[in-house]
Design a protein around this motif. Structure first.
Motif, PDB file in Angstrom:
ATOM      1  N   PRO A 165       0.802  -1.232   0.000  1.00 10.49           N
ATOM      2  CA  PRO A 165       0.000   0.000   0.000  1.00 10.49           C
ATOM      3  C   PRO A 165       0.829   1.273   0.000  1.00 10.49           C
ATOM      4  N   GLY A 166       2.148   1.160  -0.191  1.00 11.67           N
ATOM      5  CA  GLY A 166       2.965   2.363  -0.293  1.00 11.67           C
ATOM      6  C   GLY A 166       4.339   2.204   0.321  1.00 11.67           C
ATOM      7  N   ASN A 167       5.269   3.016  -0.142  1.00 13.22           N
ATOM      8  CA  ASN A 167       6.638   2.973   0.369  1.00 13.22           C
ATOM      9  C   ASN A 167       6.684   3.262   1.873  1.00 13.22           C
ATOM     10  N   GLY A 168       7.452   2.449   2.577  1.00 13.86           N
ATOM     11  CA  GLY A 168       7.616   2.652   4.006  1.00 13.86           C
ATOM     12  C   GLY A 168       6.497   2.119   4.855  1.00 13.86           C
ATOM     13  N   SER A 169       5.464   1.544   4.240  1.00 18.46           N
ATOM     14  CA  SER A 169       4.380   0.931   5.011  1.00 18.46           C
ATOM     15  C   SER A 169       4.914  -0.319   5.708  1.00 18.46           C
ATOM     16  N   PRO A 170       4.262  -0.777   6.769  1.00 20.72           N
ATOM     17  CA  PRO A 170       4.693  -2.028   7.406  1.00 20.72           C
ATOM     18  C   PRO A 170       4.758  -3.187   6.406  1.00 20.72           C
ATOM     19  N   MET A 171       3.864  -3.177   5.418  1.00 22.30           N
ATOM     20  CA  MET A 171       3.858  -4.233   4.409  1.00 22.30           C
ATOM     21  C   MET A 171       5.104  -4.175   3.531  1.00 22.30           C
ATOM     22  N   HIS A 172       5.520  -2.961   3.188  1.00 26.04           N
ATOM     23  CA  HIS A 172       6.746  -2.799   2.413  1.00 26.04           C
ATOM     24  C   HIS A 172       7.954  -3.270   3.222  1.00 26.04           C
ATOM     25  N   ILE A 173       8.004  -2.844   4.485  1.00 25.04           N
ATOM     26  CA  ILE A 173       9.134  -3.239   5.333  1.00 25.04           C
ATOM     27  C   ILE A 173       9.167  -4.754   5.498  1.00 25.04           C
ATOM     28  N   LEU A 174       7.994  -5.369   5.634  1.00 22.87           N
ATOM     29  CA  LEU A 174       7.939  -6.827   5.758  1.00 22.87           C
ATOM     30  C   LEU A 174       8.512  -7.493   4.515  1.00 22.87           C
ATOM     31  N   GLY A 175       8.215  -6.954   3.353  1.00 20.67           N
ATOM     32  CA  GLY A 175       8.774  -7.512   2.118  1.00 20.67           C
ATOM     33  C   GLY A 175      10.290  -7.480   2.119  1.00 20.67           C
ATOM     34  N   GLU A 176      10.856  -6.390   2.622  1.00 24.52           N
ATOM     35  CA  GLU A 176      12.309  -6.291   2.681  1.00 24.52           C
ATOM     36  C   GLU A 176      12.894  -7.248   3.719  1.00 24.52           C
ATOM     37  N   LEU A 177      12.180  -7.417   4.829  1.00 23.99           N
ATOM     38  CA  LEU A 177      12.627  -8.381   5.838  1.00 23.99           C
ATOM     39  C   LEU A 177      12.615  -9.799   5.282  1.00 23.99           C
ATOM     40  N   LEU A 178      11.585 -10.104   4.500  1.00 19.18           N
ATOM     41  CA  LEU A 178      11.499 -11.426   3.883  1.00 19.18           C
ATOM     42  C   LEU A 178      12.648 -11.632   2.898  1.00 19.18           C
ATOM     43  N   ASN A 179      12.933 -10.608   2.107  1.00 26.15           N
ATOM     44  CA  ASN A 179      14.067 -10.694   1.185  1.00 26.15           C
ATOM     45  C   ASN A 179      15.354 -11.028   1.927  1.00 26.15           C
ATOM     46  N   LYS A 180      15.571 -10.315   3.028  1.00 26.72           N
ATOM     47  CA  LYS A 180      16.794 -10.522   3.801  1.00 26.72           C
ATOM     48  C   LYS A 180      16.844 -11.912   4.409  1.00 26.72           C
ATOM     49  N   SER A 181      15.726 -12.349   4.987  1.00 25.94           N
ATOM     50  CA  SER A 181      15.692 -13.645   5.653  1.00 25.94           C
ATOM     51  C   SER A 181      15.867 -14.807   4.683  1.00 25.94           C
ATOM     52  N   ALA A 182      15.236 -14.696   3.506  1.00 24.86           N
ATOM     53  CA  ALA A 182      15.269 -15.798   2.534  1.00 24.86           C
ATOM     54  C   ALA A 182      16.429 -15.691   1.557  1.00 24.86           C
ATOM     55  N   GLY A 183      17.110 -14.547   1.553  1.00 27.88           N
ATOM     56  CA  GLY A 183      18.195 -14.362   0.598  1.00 27.88           C
ATOM     57  C   GLY A 183      17.706 -14.247  -0.831  1.00 27.88           C
ATOM     58  N   VAL A 184      16.572 -13.543  -1.011  1.00 29.15           N
ATOM     59  CA  VAL A 184      15.982 -13.395  -2.342  1.00 29.15           C
ATOM     60  C   VAL A 184      15.788 -11.912  -2.640  1.00 29.15           C
ATOM     61  N   LYS A 185      15.258 -11.615  -3.822  1.00 32.15           N
ATOM     62  CA  LYS A 185      14.991 -10.228  -4.190  1.00 32.15           C
ATOM     63  C   LYS A 185      13.618 -10.123  -4.822  1.00 32.15           C
ATOM     64  N   LEU A 186      12.627  -9.854  -3.994  1.00 39.04           N
ATOM     65  CA  LEU A 186      11.297  -9.498  -4.466  1.00 39.04           C
ATOM     66  C   LEU A 186      11.233  -7.983  -4.568  1.00 39.04           C
ATOM     67  N   THR A 187      10.712  -7.463  -5.660  1.00 40.69           N
ATOM     68  CA  THR A 187      10.628  -6.022  -5.874  1.00 40.69           C
ATOM     69  C   THR A 187       9.240  -5.518  -5.521  1.00 40.69           C
ATOM     70  N   GLN A 188       9.216  -4.462  -4.728  1.00 40.40           N
ATOM     71  CA  GLN A 188       7.938  -3.887  -4.328  1.00 40.40           C
ATOM     72  C   GLN A 188       7.264  -3.150  -5.484  1.00 40.40           C
ATOM     73  N   VAL A 189       5.952  -3.322  -5.606  1.00 39.77           N
ATOM     74  CA  VAL A 189       5.126  -2.505  -6.503  1.00 39.77           C
ATOM     75  C   VAL A 189       4.211  -1.675  -5.599  1.00 39.77           C
ATOM     76  N   PRO A 190       4.526  -0.391  -5.391  1.00 37.75           N
ATOM     77  CA  PRO A 190       3.746   0.417  -4.437  1.00 37.75           C
ATOM     78  C   PRO A 190       2.435   0.927  -5.030  1.00 37.75           C
ATOM     79  N   TYR A 191       1.407   0.933  -4.207  1.00 43.02           N
ATOM     80  CA  TYR A 191       0.100   1.473  -4.587  1.00 43.02           C
ATOM     81  C   TYR A 191      -0.293   2.543  -3.576  1.00 43.02           C
ATOM     82  N   ARG A 192      -1.361   3.245  -3.867  1.00 44.33           N
ATOM     83  CA  ARG A 192      -1.871   4.247  -2.933  1.00 44.33           C
ATOM     84  C   ARG A 192      -2.985   3.628  -2.093  1.00 44.33           C
ATOM     85  N   GLY A 193      -2.577   2.717  -1.218  1.00 49.74           N
ATOM     86  CA  GLY A 193      -3.538   2.078  -0.347  1.00 49.74           C
ATOM     87  C   GLY A 193      -3.670   0.595  -0.603  1.00 49.74           C
ATOM     88  N   THR A 194      -4.334  -0.086   0.338  1.00 53.18           N
ATOM     89  CA  THR A 194      -4.493  -1.532   0.248  1.00 53.18           C
ATOM     90  C   THR A 194      -5.457  -1.939  -0.859  1.00 53.18           C
TER      91      THR A 194
END
Length: 329
Positions: free
Chosen positions: A164-193
């Protein structure tokens, strides 16, 4: 002094005493003596709005004054939040906010509306609830478990996630998942859920991170498949869904919460009065049941406890925003 002058001065003294007395009575009026406004910095119908209206309805009955929810949305919630930060600290203008109250100022461009300090410009009153975040995928991804998803990400078959947007908890979770799994998922930001969810349902983006309430209606049909919950334990609202840690992904916990705050400088007795009433509301069986349908766990507690949550969360979010170099949209 003649009789007329004496009578005049006596009347003036009596008038002054009455005025002072009336002022004292007015000053000592119990809270609240007029309607209370709870500002929601997001559009009507969202999770923050729904919970705020539920709390407002019950508070109105307890306070014997209308408690009105006012939507002041825009700029990732910072317009409404900044409005409350500048309001008089008299308890008549409050803010119902999720934890994006903390993250938005960290990632928005200067001058975009984030004209507040989340720790210095508000008075914490009470934490309303916790909400878990889930990893969900479109049925077309054709996976049932997190290890299967990670395998597809490593093969390049799944490359993006909606947020739902840059810096949202959902975005941060995606980056945490990338770090934990050693992968690179790219965020597609939207204006809301809502728009993010629409594209995941449509298959334009394969996956997202979401609160359960936003996606639950699409799970029984299989349109969306929940793979994991980003919490330290399984959610009571979806107990069959494993945690990320159970799926082999460590240190990727991230949730959301909602809280009630006021402007900086509210008197402590006023804060405790509102806190007491809200805690009573959060214990009402009908409120607990309604929050359960929204996959919200009531929290409550003292203002100091909520203040500690705000401070610790802000430090964590600030560190993660810097670590992942999260930039404005």
């Amino acid at each position: 002094m003649n009789v007329a002058k004496r009578r005049f001065f006596t009347q003036c003294a009596l008038g002054a005493a009455l005025l002072l007395g009336n002022g004292a009575v007015a000053w000592a009026q119990p809270y609240p003596s007029k309607p209370v406004t709870i500002v929601v910095a997001y559009p009507p119908g969202g999770e923050v709005d729904v919970l705020a209206r539920l709390i407002a309805e019950k508070l109105s009955a307890r306070l014997h004054q209308p408690v009105i929810v006012e939507n002041r949305n825009g700029a990732a919630g910072t317009i409404g939040s900044a409005y409350v930060a500048k309001a008089p600290p008299d308890g008549y203008t409050l803010l119902a906010a999720p934890n994006t109250l903390l993250t938005a100022p960290l990632v928005l461009k200067p001058g975009s509306g984030a004209k507040y300090d989340p720790l210095k410009d508000f008075t914490p009153i009470v934490q309303l609830c916790n909400q878990s975040l889930f990893v969900v995928v479109n049925k077309g991804v054709n996976v049932k478990r997190m290890p299967e998803l990670i395998a597809k990400v490593k093969k390049g078959e799944v490359t993006t996630f909606a947020s739902p947007g840059n810096g949202s908890p959902m975005h941060i979770l995606g980056e945490l998942l990338n770090k934990s799994a050693g992968v690179k998922l790219t965020q597609v930001p939207y204006r809301g859920t809502a728009p993010a969810l629409a594209d995941v349902l449509g298959g334009q983006v394969p996956m997202m991170f979401s609160t359960l309430q936003a996606v639950a209606q699409y799970m029984p049909s299989g349109s969306l498949v929940p793979l994991a919950v980003a919490d330290t334990k399984r959610s009571p609202f979806a107990s069959s869904v494993p945690t990320l840690a159970e799926s082999g992904l460590k240190n990727a916990e991230m949730g959301t919460w909602q809280g009630l705050l006021g402007p900086r400088g509210m008197p402590s007795d006023l804060v405790l009065t509102i806190n007491r009433h809200v805690n009573e509301v959060l214990r009402m069986p009908e409120v607990v049941d309604r929050m359960g349908t929204l996959a919200m766990t009531p929290v409550g507690g003292e203002p100091g406890s909520f203040a500690k949550t705000l401070a610790s969360n802000f430090e964590r979010y600030k560190s993660l925003v810097e670590e992942f170099a999260i930039q404005p949209d």
